[in-house]
Enzyme design. Structure first.
Site, PDB file in Angstrom:
ATOM      1  N   GLU A  15     -38.161  20.756  18.643  1.00  0.00           N
ATOM      2  CA  GLU A  15     -39.089  21.693  18.000  1.00  0.00           C
ATOM      3  C   GLU A  15     -38.590  23.125  18.164  1.00  0.00           C
ATOM      4  O   GLU A  15     -38.147  23.488  19.258  1.00  0.00           O
ATOM      5  CB  GLU A  15     -40.491  21.536  18.600  1.00  0.00           C
ATOM      6  CG  GLU A  15     -41.092  20.160  18.339  1.00  0.00           C
ATOM      7  CD  GLU A  15     -42.507  20.018  18.879  1.00  0.00           C
ATOM      8  OE1 GLU A  15     -43.068  21.013  19.405  1.00  0.00           O
ATOM      9  OE2 GLU A  15     -43.070  18.919  18.783  1.00  0.00           O
ATOM     10  N   HIS A  55     -46.753  21.170  15.161  1.00  0.00           N
ATOM     11  CA  HIS A  55     -47.323  21.084  16.512  1.00  0.00           C
ATOM     12  C   HIS A  55     -48.551  21.992  16.654  1.00  0.00           C
ATOM     13  O   HIS A  55     -48.619  22.830  17.545  1.00  0.00           O
ATOM     14  CB  HIS A  55     -46.269  21.454  17.571  1.00  0.00           C
ATOM     15  CG  HIS A  55     -46.600  20.901  18.928  1.00  0.00           C
ATOM     16  ND1 HIS A  55     -45.639  20.576  19.855  1.00  0.00           N
ATOM     17  CD2 HIS A  55     -47.791  20.612  19.521  1.00  0.00           C
ATOM     18  CE1 HIS A  55     -46.216  20.121  20.962  1.00  0.00           C
ATOM     19  NE2 HIS A  55     -47.530  20.138  20.767  1.00  0.00           N
ATOM     20  N   ARG A  63     -46.375  13.424  22.191  1.00  0.00           N
ATOM     21  CA  ARG A  63     -45.137  14.154  22.433  1.00  0.00           C
ATOM     22  C   ARG A  63     -44.033  13.518  21.596  1.00  0.00           C
ATOM     23  O   ARG A  63     -43.928  12.294  21.502  1.00  0.00           O
ATOM     24  CB  ARG A  63     -44.754  14.139  23.926  1.00  0.00           C
ATOM     25  CG  ARG A  63     -45.571  15.115  24.770  1.00  0.00           C
ATOM     26  CD  ARG A  63     -45.214  16.547  24.423  1.00  0.00           C
ATOM     27  NE  ARG A  63     -45.921  17.535  25.225  1.00  0.00           N
ATOM     28  CZ  ARG A  63     -47.037  18.155  24.869  1.00  0.00           C
ATOM     29  NH1 ARG A  63     -47.611  17.844  23.712  1.00  0.00           N
ATOM     30  NH2 ARG A  63     -47.593  19.064  25.640  1.00  0.00           N
TER      31      ARG A  63
END
Length: 322
Positions: free
Chosen positions: A263, A282, A234
């Protein structure tokens, strides 16, 4: 759990057509309402018993709008965006999909390690410049040390694959307990000792209050000059500005980042233009097999739910946040 009326199941996640058909045919005791966003799903929340979500779109107001809601199934492993207090107060069960990411994410990590060891970027640059760099020496992985922060399903699979290359595998977990495929495991309190050994430092930690901004200047200063940092856990477990400073100072060689504090990564982030950084959006766990795997977990738990049992897979401990 016997019931005269059908269970009302709503999704705020876009589910593939073939998987929608599979759910409908396998569970005639439920009415499935397939929406592609929470905004669409809101029209059905007042009647919804079960909600399927990716976990980033549920707010406390949605819990209030769903008086019949009994179970939230998160189709991802991350649940940090969920309104835990509201869910706990309403007595709602929550499960997630942890464990399904082991194969794609472990493969991503090994790709990142090989990409750096075999100098892919240097060869690409040489190709662009029409240069024959026949004297460039690449690295072997044998006897190199990979330190993996997080020894769950993803970390264990990563260690297993690393062993195929005869790497030394070192893990870090809560209490230092031994885990298969790891040569050594340190507790989180002794993380610094593990980091010092790393040729490749892999972060697979979830985001919790304990891991918030866990990795910063002090930790990056422990790395070898030639080390590579790979983050697929993360973004908020890393102090991003201190990571960039460490890279600018050449405290270690390279960072491969799949996750970020914010993000999508803002256009103005210096990370975009740093030559010592490899970025991906991601996607380390995203493959064509993702939804089928996630829905297999849901199907298992739906049988538990409909039969009134309690042996759920991946039940989220609301008081702990994971």
């Amino acid at each position: 759990m016997k019931r005269e009326k059908k269970w009302q199941v709503a999704t705020s996640a876009k589910i593939r057509r073939d998987l929608r058909e599979d759910l409908t045919s396998n569970f005639p005791e439920a009415d499935f309402h397939f929406f592609t966003s929470m905004e669409e799903a809101e029209s059905k929340l007042s009647e919804t018993d079960i909600l399927l979500t990716y976990g980033e779109d549920v707010e406390a107001k949605h819990i209030q709008q769903a008086p019949s809601l009994k179970w939230i199934n998160v189709l991802s492993a991350g649940v940090e965006e969920m309104p835990f207090d509201a869910i706990e107060s309403a007595g709602i069960l929550m499960t997630n999909s942890r464990g399904i990411h082991a194969t794609p994410m472990a493969e991503y990590v090994l790709w990142a390690i090989l990409d750096q060891a075999k100098c892919r970027e240097r060869f690409e640059a040489a190709k662009s410049d029409l240069k024959w760099e026949g004297d460039l020496l690449t690295k072997e992985l044998v006897s190199q040390t990979v330190v993996i922060l997080g020894t769950g399903a993803i970390g264990t699979e990563t260690a297993r694959l690393a062993k195929a290359f005869r790497m030394k595998t070192v893990g870090v977990n809560t209490n230092g307990r031994s885990v298969e495929h790891f040569d050594a495991v340190f507790s989180i309190e002794k993380m610094a000792e593990a980091i010092k050994e790393a040729d490749y430092l892999v972060n697979i930690l979830p985001y919790t209050a304990k891991t918030d901004r866990l990795l910063g200047e002090a930790e990056f200063a422990l790395l070898k000059k030639e080390a590579v940092f790979i983050n697929v856990g993360r973004g908020r477990t890393v102090i991003e500005e201190e990571l960039m400073v460490a890279l600018e100072k050449e405290a270690f060689a390279h960072a491969v980042l799949d996750v970020f504090e914010t993000e999508p990564l803002p256009e103005g982030s210096p990370l975009w233009k740093m030559p010592s950084v490899t970025l991906s959006p991601h996607v380390s766990g995203a493959t064509s097999n993702y939804q089928p795997r996630a829905l297999e977990v849901f199907k298992t738990n739906f049988r538990v739910f409909s039969e009134g049992r309690t042996d759920y897979v991946n039940r989220v401990m609301l008081t702990k946040g994971y």
